[in-house]
Scaffold this motif. Structure first.
Motif, PDB file in Angstrom:
ATOM      1  N   MET A 185     -11.350  16.950  51.926  1.00 25.35           N
ATOM      2  CA  MET A 185     -10.225  16.311  52.213  1.00 25.35           C
ATOM      3  C   MET A 185      -9.150  17.387  52.241  1.00 25.35           C
ATOM      4  O   MET A 185      -7.997  17.071  52.484  1.00 25.35           O
ATOM      5  CB  MET A 185      -9.797  15.450  51.370  1.00 25.35           C
ATOM      6  N   LYS A 186      -9.288  18.752  52.108  1.00 20.40           N
ATOM      7  CA  LYS A 186      -8.313  19.787  51.978  1.00 20.40           C
ATOM      8  C   LYS A 186      -7.287  19.688  52.963  1.00 20.40           C
ATOM      9  O   LYS A 186      -6.102  20.111  52.846  1.00 20.40           O
ATOM     10  CB  LYS A 186      -9.048  21.141  51.730  1.00 20.40           C
ATOM     11  N   LYS A 187      -7.624  19.630  54.397  1.00 24.79           N
ATOM     12  CA  LYS A 187      -7.052  19.609  55.193  1.00 24.79           C
ATOM     13  C   LYS A 187      -6.467  18.146  55.795  1.00 24.79           C
ATOM     14  O   LYS A 187      -5.661  18.265  56.796  1.00 24.79           O
ATOM     15  CB  LYS A 187      -7.416  20.246  56.642  1.00 24.79           C
ATOM     16  N   GLY A 188      -6.265  17.331  54.979  1.00 23.41           N
ATOM     17  CA  GLY A 188      -5.911  15.982  55.269  1.00 23.41           C
ATOM     18  C   GLY A 188      -4.291  16.144  55.170  1.00 23.41           C
ATOM     19  O   GLY A 188      -3.459  16.691  54.318  1.00 23.41           O
ATOM     20  N   LYS A 189      -3.892  15.189  56.263  1.00 24.53           N
ATOM     21  CA  LYS A 189      -2.199  15.578  56.238  1.00 24.53           C
ATOM     22  C   LYS A 189      -1.636  14.419  55.460  1.00 24.53           C
ATOM     23  O   LYS A 189      -2.485  13.280  54.861  1.00 24.53           O
ATOM     24  CB  LYS A 189      -1.996  14.853  57.660  1.00 24.53           C
ATOM     25  N   ILE A 190      -0.453  14.429  54.919  1.00 24.15           N
ATOM     26  CA  ILE A 190       0.224  13.637  54.163  1.00 24.15           C
ATOM     27  C   ILE A 190       1.245  12.765  54.880  1.00 24.15           C
ATOM     28  O   ILE A 190       2.032  13.443  55.758  1.00 24.15           O
ATOM     29  CB  ILE A 190       1.136  14.492  53.012  1.00 24.15           C
ATOM     30  N   THR A 191       1.251  11.529  54.902  1.00 21.12           N
ATOM     31  CA  THR A 191       1.864  10.746  55.434  1.00 21.12           C
ATOM     32  C   THR A 191       3.418  10.541  54.834  1.00 21.12           C
ATOM     33  O   THR A 191       3.682  10.972  53.625  1.00 21.12           O
ATOM     34  CB  THR A 191       1.391   9.234  55.683  1.00 21.12           C
ATOM     35  N   ASN A 247       1.222  19.642  45.880  1.00 17.73           N
ATOM     36  CA  ASN A 247       2.420  19.370  45.859  1.00 17.73           C
ATOM     37  C   ASN A 247       3.335  18.558  46.865  1.00 17.73           C
ATOM     38  O   ASN A 247       3.139  19.312  48.091  1.00 17.73           O
ATOM     39  CB  ASN A 247       3.340  20.744  45.569  1.00 17.73           C
ATOM     40  N   HIS A 248       3.488  17.454  46.803  1.00 21.60           N
ATOM     41  CA  HIS A 248       4.223  16.545  47.977  1.00 21.60           C
ATOM     42  C   HIS A 248       5.718  16.257  47.375  1.00 21.60           C
ATOM     43  O   HIS A 248       5.892  15.645  46.512  1.00 21.60           O
ATOM     44  CB  HIS A 248       3.435  15.260  48.027  1.00 21.60           C
ATOM     45  N   GLU A 249       6.598  16.853  48.368  1.00 23.26           N
ATOM     46  CA  GLU A 249       7.984  16.725  47.895  1.00 23.26           C
ATOM     47  C   GLU A 249       8.126  16.803  46.502  1.00 23.26           C
ATOM     48  O   GLU A 249       9.141  16.213  45.943  1.00 23.26           O
ATOM     49  CB  GLU A 249       8.410  15.381  48.349  1.00 23.26           C
ATOM     50  N   GLY A 250       7.878  18.008  45.879  1.00 18.82           N
ATOM     51  CA  GLY A 250       8.124  18.510  44.431  1.00 18.82           C
ATOM     52  C   GLY A 250       7.393  17.706  43.331  1.00 18.82           C
ATOM     53  O   GLY A 250       7.517  18.243  42.194  1.00 18.82           O
ATOM     54  N   LYS A 251       6.453  16.864  43.630  1.00 21.43           N
ATOM     55  CA  LYS A 251       5.665  16.054  42.788  1.00 21.43           C
ATOM     56  C   LYS A 251       4.157  16.448  42.962  1.00 21.43           C
ATOM     57  O   LYS A 251       3.500  16.613  44.069  1.00 21.43           O
ATOM     58  CB  LYS A 251       5.865  14.613  42.800  1.00 21.43           C
ATOM     59  N   LEU A 252       3.570  16.963  41.797  1.00 23.10           N
ATOM     60  CA  LEU A 252       2.001  17.263  41.661  1.00 23.10           C
ATOM     61  C   LEU A 252       1.159  16.105  41.622  1.00 23.10           C
ATOM     62  O   LEU A 252       1.316  15.218  41.108  1.00 23.10           O
ATOM     63  CB  LEU A 252       1.754  18.050  40.749  1.00 23.10           C
ATOM     64  N   TYR A 253      -0.076  16.100  42.492  1.00 22.83           N
ATOM     65  CA  TYR A 253      -1.055  15.050  42.561  1.00 22.83           C
ATOM     66  C   TYR A 253      -2.493  15.949  42.416  1.00 22.83           C
ATOM     67  O   TYR A 253      -2.621  16.951  42.852  1.00 22.83           O
ATOM     68  CB  TYR A 253      -1.124  14.420  43.771  1.00 22.83           C
ATOM     69  N   ALA A 254      -3.416  15.209  42.074  1.00 23.99           N
ATOM     70  CA  ALA A 254      -4.736  15.871  41.813  1.00 23.99           C
ATOM     71  C   ALA A 254      -5.631  14.514  42.370  1.00 23.99           C
ATOM     72  O   ALA A 254      -5.621  13.471  41.880  1.00 23.99           O
ATOM     73  CB  ALA A 254      -5.200  16.245  40.441  1.00 23.99           C
ATOM     74  N   VAL A 255      -6.340  14.865  43.506  1.00 24.44           N
ATOM     75  CA  VAL A 255      -7.521  13.987  44.114  1.00 24.44           C
ATOM     76  C   VAL A 255      -8.760  14.461  44.250  1.00 24.44           C
ATOM     77  O   VAL A 255      -8.880  15.901  44.444  1.00 24.44           O
ATOM     78  CB  VAL A 255      -6.732  13.371  45.628  1.00 24.44           C
ATOM     79  N   ASP A 256      -9.607  13.875  44.364  1.00 19.47           N
ATOM     80  CA  ASP A 256     -11.001  14.249  44.619  1.00 19.47           C
ATOM     81  C   ASP A 256     -11.096  14.929  46.235  1.00 19.47           C
ATOM     82  O   ASP A 256     -10.410  14.554  47.047  1.00 19.47           O
ATOM     83  CB  ASP A 256     -12.020  13.128  44.769  1.00 19.47           C
ATOM     84  N   ASN A 257     -11.480  16.090  46.186  1.00 21.72           N
ATOM     85  CA  ASN A 257     -11.643  16.838  47.463  1.00 21.72           C
ATOM     86  C   ASN A 257     -12.690  16.347  48.445  1.00 21.72           C
ATOM     87  O   ASN A 257     -12.857  17.011  49.383  1.00 21.72           O
ATOM     88  CB  ASN A 257     -11.797  18.410  47.200  1.00 21.72           C
ATOM     89  N   VAL A 258     -13.354  15.345  48.018  1.00 21.53           N
ATOM     90  CA  VAL A 258     -14.327  14.849  49.148  1.00 21.53           C
ATOM     91  C   VAL A 258     -13.971  13.404  49.317  1.00 21.53           C
ATOM     92  O   VAL A 258     -13.533  12.653  48.372  1.00 21.53           O
ATOM     93  CB  VAL A 258     -15.927  14.949  48.718  1.00 21.53           C
ATOM     94  N   CYS A 259     -13.973  12.805  50.662  1.00 16.19           N
ATOM     95  CA  CYS A 259     -13.589  11.459  50.978  1.00 16.19           C
ATOM     96  C   CYS A 259     -14.936  10.619  50.295  1.00 16.19           C
ATOM     97  O   CYS A 259     -15.758  10.932  50.340  1.00 16.19           O
ATOM     98  CB  CYS A 259     -13.586  11.405  52.563  1.00 16.19           C
ATOM     99  N   PRO A 260     -14.319   9.199  49.734  1.00 18.34           N
ATOM    100  CA  PRO A 260     -15.243   8.440  49.451  1.00 18.34           C
ATOM    101  C   PRO A 260     -16.355   7.867  50.470  1.00 18.34           C
ATOM    102  O   PRO A 260     -17.222   7.267  50.366  1.00 18.34           O
ATOM    103  CB  PRO A 260     -14.451   7.514  48.670  1.00 18.34           C
TER     104      PRO A 260
END
Ligand code: FES
Length: 116
Positions: free
Chosen positions: A50-56, A31-44
């Motif tokens: 990716m679980k601990k990746g920061k959000i810019t 949940n980023h700023e109230g919006k939901l996203y779903a991404v692969d949990n592994v970097c390509p």
């Protein structure tokens, strides 16, 4: 591809995230700023988590390992941090920019659903 119920509606407050299983995939739902996203949990790049990746502030997720950045909504590469050039041709080939897979997500019937 099919829709899978992954979490209860409201399970993730802004800033929260959770890895869920959809088939044999591990998908990072956040949940980023109230919006939901779903991404692969592994970097390509090297398939690291990716679980601990920061959000810019502009909505990209940063790989915690080599700091490549991917747009949350599309998975497109925003910034790619290549492997250092001195490691040779083979490592250079695995360093070609690749987008982060993203998945459709929706809230319905009191649950969060992901299509994968
Ligand atoms: S493992 Fe993610 S950019 Fe290298």
């Amino acid at each position: 591809m099919s829709w899978t119920k992954v979490l209860a509606e409201g399970a993730l407050s802004p800033g929260e995230r959770q890895v869920v299983n959809v088939g044999d995939r591990k998908i990072l739902v956040l949940n980023h700023e109230g919006k939901l996203y779903a991404v692969d949990n592994v970097c390509p790049h090297l398939k690291l988590k990716m679980k601990k990746g920061k959000i810019t502030p502009d909505g990209s997720i940063v790989c915690p390992w080599h700091r490549s950045q991917f747009e949350l909504c599309s998975g497109e590469v925003k910034q790619w941090t290549p492997w250092p050039p001195g490691v040779g041709k083979v490592m250079g080939m695995v360093s070609q920019p690749k987008p982060l897979p993203v998945f459709p997500i929706r809230v319905e019937e009191g649950s969060i659903w992901v299509e994968a």
